[in-house]
Design an enzyme around this catalytic site. Structure first.
Site, short mmCIF file in Angstrom:
data_model
loop_
_atom_site.label_atom_id
_atom_site.label_comp_id
_atom_site.label_asym_id
_atom_site.label_seq_id
_atom_site.Cartn_x
_atom_site.Cartn_y
_atom_site.Cartn_z
N ARG A 1 47.67 56.71 -43.22
CA ARG A 1 48.87 56.79 -44.38
C ARG A 1 48.39 55.48 -45.32
NH1 ARG A 1 53.79 55.82 -40.17
NH2 ARG A 1 52.19 54.27 -39.63
N ARG B 1 53.16 54.12 -45.84
CA ARG B 1 54.15 53.47 -44.83
C ARG B 1 54.31 51.75 -45.68
NH1 ARG B 1 56.02 49.98 -42.18
NH2 ARG B 1 55.88 49.92 -39.79
N GLU C 1 63.30 53.14 -35.71
CA GLU C 1 62.72 54.62 -35.57
C GLU C 1 64.03 55.37 -35.59
OE1 GLU C 1 59.64 55.46 -34.84
OE2 GLU C 1 59.08 53.21 -34.99
#
Length: 190
Positions: free
Chosen positions: A92, A50, A58
């Site tokens: 992540r 990330r 998004e």
């Protein structure tokens, strides 16, 4: 004299090792969205990253696909440096990515108008704030839109809609199943 020579040799060895140390490079093997990529490590492990301090739209949001495409065009298939290794709540790696030529991928995405500076996780980063402001003023990327919705607001609104959506009862009648009885083996007589 021997002691000084030994210390000097150790010093030279340390400098030589430090200068010859190569940075670990990772290959970008997947772009999940504008701010999330997957890297392949030298030992063939996949790492989901990330991108730190930025938040791209998004995929289902306006400019989400454009942000993903920009990120892919910038770094897909290239060798990159991973700077930072904190983990988020999803497991992540949160990090900055640099191309081999020194280009900061995180900054390039904001600079070209495909992400916001993620203020909740980017404290006092004046350079990143300046890049976003320049993109806004130049109406680059998502800043073509008069009033773009930040991804954190979009996610919050999506979650609220999901939680407030009434549950629909099924109109199909419920089926009842009978339990089958097992046949017992017949008795064998002698």
């Amino acid at each position: 004299m021997l002691k000084k020579s030994f210390v000097f040799c150790l010093f030279l060895l340390a400098i030589t090792t430090a200068c010859n140390k190569k940075e670990t490079l990772y290959k970008v093997v997947k772009v999940k969205d504008g701010d999330t990529i997957e890297l392949l490590s030298p030992d063939h492990q996949n790492i989901t990253v990330r991108l730190a301090e930025i938040d791209a739209p998004e995929k289902s949001q306006a400019f989400g696909q454009a942000a993903k495409q920009f990120t892919a065009d910038l770094c897909f298939g290239k060798m990159v440096k991973l700077i930072g290794n904190t983990k988020d709540r999803y497991g992540r790696t949160v990090a900055t990515i640099e191309l081999e030529n020194g280009t900061n991928v995180n900054y390039e995405i904001v600079k070209n108008g495909y992400a916001w500076q993620y203020l909740a996780y980017s404290h006092n980063n004046v350079e990143l704030a300046g890049l976003e402001q320049n993109a806004r003023e130049s109406k680059l990327g998502l800043w073509h839109d008069l009033n773009p919705t930040p991804p954190w607001s979009f996610r919050r609104d999506e979650k609220t809609q999901r939680l407030n959506k009434p549950k629909v009862q099924s109109t199909k009648p419920k089926r009842h199943y009978r339990k089958r009885r097992k046949k017992l083996p017949e008795a064998v007589s002698f």
